[in-house]
Structures are given as structure tokens and as C-alpha cells.
Write a protein that holds these residues in place. Structure first.
Motif, PDB file in Angstrom:
ATOM      1  N   HIS A   1     -75.932 -59.751  17.574  1.00 43.37           N
ATOM      2  CA  HIS A   1     -75.880 -59.960  16.154  1.00 43.37           C
ATOM      3  C   HIS A   1     -74.590 -60.678  15.708  1.00 43.37           C
ATOM      4  CE1 HIS A   1     -78.234 -56.157  16.700  1.00 43.37           C
ATOM      5  NE2 HIS A   1     -78.925 -56.524  15.797  1.00 43.37           N
TER       6      HIS A   1
ATOM      7  N   HIS B   1     -78.460 -48.916  13.240  1.00 41.43           N
ATOM      8  CA  HIS B   1     -78.698 -50.059  13.940  1.00 41.43           C
ATOM      9  C   HIS B   1     -77.650 -50.821  14.345  1.00 41.43           C
ATOM     10  CE1 HIS B   1     -81.170 -53.130  15.957  1.00 41.43           C
ATOM     11  NE2 HIS B   1     -80.563 -54.250  15.083  1.00 41.43           N
TER      12      HIS B   1
ATOM     13  N   SER C   1     -86.706 -57.184  15.202  1.00 37.78           N
ATOM     14  CA  SER C   1     -86.747 -58.368  15.965  1.00 37.78           C
ATOM     15  C   SER C   1     -86.482 -58.279  17.335  1.00 37.78           C
ATOM     16  CB  SER C   1     -85.783 -59.271  15.437  1.00 37.78           C
ATOM     17  OG  SER C   1     -84.449 -58.649  15.447  1.00 37.78           O
ATOM     18  N   HIS C   2     -85.828 -57.076  17.789  1.00 34.62           N
ATOM     19  CA  HIS C   2     -85.381 -56.878  19.124  1.00 34.62           C
ATOM     20  C   HIS C   2     -86.924 -56.664  20.215  1.00 34.62           C
ATOM     21  CE1 HIS C   2     -81.102 -56.447  18.154  1.00 34.62           C
ATOM     22  NE2 HIS C   2     -81.646 -56.036  17.120  1.00 34.62           N
TER      23      HIS C   2
HETATM   24 ZN   LIG Z   1     -80.829 -56.238  15.166  1.00 31.90          ZN
END
Ligand SMILES: [Zn+2]
Length: 337
Positions: free
Chosen positions: A146, A210, A73-74
């Protein structure tokens, strides 16, 4: 807004009114409000946020996620097809904090009259609470985004979603409020269970690939000893790998964690060389189970990750296992796969 949005009007009367050119749902749609019988068109980005929105909106709104599950998504760039989706939206809920800038920019250029972009992360915390770290260094200007792995923050997301839906679709305000309250109660239950489970973990320390657990760790008193993924989303240098192996050995953790979304041979190597177990199933924004199933949800995702962390580090996850996973409203959102 016309009074029609607040009153139940028989369909035959409504169509007659529309025929006569009275102010009805069509005009409300142009003003970006839900009129009688029309559902708000809501667009979201990553799957955990789509699920939070679905838990509040249920099938009272038409919900479309844009970021496919299991993608990064980044670095996600919205496909050309997303342009039409955002230009038809009444509400666009994004995480913000720099996570989905290309999608946000696409939407900003195409918003229809009365449509809004709501950045849930930016509403939930101010700059004084931002966490910068190895993967999200301060000099690059984007904090760790996040927030949804921290249950109280996810509950805040849901509250902002509920307040927005209540404001934009007053006819269904009571239903949104009730859905939110049921969701908030589940979040609190998970939060209490995680606090209880944390007390059973001998060394609550995380080395992940991550870096999705910074706000989670701060809330529960866990220590993030490192994340492997550098800010460019490439693999670390041999020196960085050697340093991490040294650190893992020095800390004496029982396990290190990879992500389903980012398979990491480097983390497997660190695990082998440091002599610790490599658990590669954590999920950052890829919901477990199939769409429509209760576990395919923010709650299912967090419960799975928390159980995985606690058990792998030698703790007792039974408090978490006792949390039942259910939708608080019918989840009819579209989750691109
Ligand atoms: Zn992420």
C-alpha cells in the motif's frame, strides 16, 4: 514513429494519407504508440491508481480500471471480460509488489505488440524499503503493497505515469507534464497539511483492520500498533484477539479503525472489550463520492482517511479540511463499481 504523430494534420489530409497507404496512425497503433487523433488505451487496477493515472492523462487517454471498487484487491481474480481489455491495452499500470499477480499474469500472456506493463510500486521503492508485517509477513515473500497511502510515494507513481505517457504519446507531452505538475502541487499541499495535523494528535497510533497504512505511518511518524487481518485474509484466532485487546488497553489509544471494504465484527468486539471507540469508515481503495465527482479521487480518499484518523484520535484536522479537492485533469476513467 512517423512524423504524423508530432504534427497537426487536417483530418481530410490524414484520411487521404491513410487511403494512400502512407504510414499513419493505424501503423502507430500497431506499434503501440498513439498516432495522430488516437488516444492511448491505458488499463489500471485499483481505483486510487486509476485516479492517479486519470489526473495525469485526463481525457487524452482512454483509461479503464479493472478492479471494482469495494472488492478485496488482494484476492481479486480478473473476470473473463478482463482478457479482452488487457489485450487491447497500450499501457497497463499496476501497483505491483505482488498486489495484483493474477491480473498481471493475465496481461503478460496477452500483451499486444509494443504494449507495456508498468509496476509503479516496484519503480518507487527498492527491496531495502519494503515493509513486512503482521498481514504481509516476510516468509510469504510479498511486502506490504500500500504505497499510495504515503503522499510522496503517490507523487512518485504520478511521475512514472507522466514519464511513460510523455514517451509513448509525444504529441501530448506538454499536457501530461502540466497535469502532473498540478497534481504534484496538490499532493504536496496534502502532505504539508497532514504533517501539520499530525502535530495535534496526542497519540498518533493506529490499530486497523486492513493493514494499508504502513508506509503512511513511517512517513508521518505514526505507530502502527497492529492490524487484525491475518495474511490469509481470514479472521484472527481467539488468542490473537485477546492479545490485541490487551495491547489496545496498554497503549491507551482513543480509537481503533475498521474499513468499509472489510466490515469486522472482531474489531467491533475488540473496541467494546478494550473500551475504545471503533471507527469503521476508513477506505483503502474505495473512493468516496460518485465517479466524476472531485472527491471520487485519490486526493479525496486520502483527505477523508486522514481527517477521520486525526479527528478520531483527538487531533485537529482543520489543516486537512482546508485542502480543496479537485481533479487536475478531466477524469473520464472507467471505474468498475
Ligand atoms: Zn489493501
Amino acid at each position: 514513429m512517423s512524423s504524423l504523430g508530432r504534427l497537426w494534420v487536417p483530418a481530410s489530409v490524414l484520411s487521404l494519407l491513410l487511403l494512400l497507404g502512407s504510414c499513419g496512425g493505424g501503423e502507430d497503433r500497431a506499434n503501440g504508440r498513439a498516432g495522430a487523433g488516437q488516444r492511448l488505451r491505458v488499463v489500471t487496477t485499483v481505483a486510487p491508481i486509476t485516479s492517479i493515472v486519470a489526473n495525469v492523462a485526463g481525457d487524452l487517454a482512454e483509461i479503464t480500471g479493472i478492479v471494482p471498487e469495494g472488492t478485496n484487491s488482494h484476492t481479486f481474480e480478473p473476470p473473463p471480460s478482463a482478457a479482452k481489455v488487457v489485450s487491447n491495452a497500450d499501457l497497463i499500470f499496476v501497483n505491483g509488489l505482488g498486489l495484483e499477480d493474477p491480473t498481471k499474469e493475465l496481461a503478460e500472456g496477452r500483451l499486444k505488440k509494443g504494449a507495456e506493463i508498468i509496476e509503479l510500486g516496484n519503480l518507487t521503492i527498492g527491496p531495502e524499503e519494503y515493509i513486512y508485517d503482521f498481514s504481509f509477513p516476510k516468509e510469504e515473500g510479498k511486502p506490504n503493497p500500500h504505497l499510495w497511502t504515503n503522499p510522496p510515494m503517490a507523487k512518485q507513481y504520478a511521475r512514472f505515469v507522466a514519464e511513460t505517457l510523455e514517451r509513448r504519446d509525444g504529441a501530448n507531452a506538454g499536457a501530461y507534464r502540466g497535469n502532473y505538475e498540478r497534481f504534484a502541487a496538490k499532493v504536496d499541499e496534502l502532505d504539508r497539511a497532514m504533517a501539520q495535523a499530525t502535530r495535534t494528535v496526542p497519540k498518533p497510533e493506529l490499530l486497523t483492520y486492513h493493514d494499508a497504512y504502513a508506509y503512511f505511518a513511517r512517513h508521518y511518524g505514526w505507530k502502527v500498533i497492529g492490524a487484525i487481518q491475518v495474511s490469509s485474509f481470514e479472521d484472527p484466532t481467539p488468542k490473537e484477539v485477546a492479545d490485541l485487546i490487551g495491547q489496545v488497553k496498554a497503549e491507551g489509544v482513543a480509537a481503533i479503525f475498521g474499513s468499509e471494504v472489510f466490515p469486522s465484527p472482531v474489531l467491533a468486539q475488540i473496541g467494546r472489550e478494550a473500551g475504545v471507540r471503533y471507527v469503521d469508515v476508513l477506505r483503502d481503495d474505495d473512493l468516496p463520492g460518485d465517479p466524476g465527482r472531485p472527491e471520487h479521487s485519490w486526493l479525496g480518499l486520502m483527505r477523508f482517511d486522514f481527517i477521520t484518523m486525526v479527528r478520531s484520535l483527538g487531533g485537529d484536522p482543520s489543516a486537512l479540511e482546508a485542502v480543496t479537492v479537485e481533479h487536475t485533469a478531466p477524469d473520464k476513467a472507467t471505474y468498475p463499481q
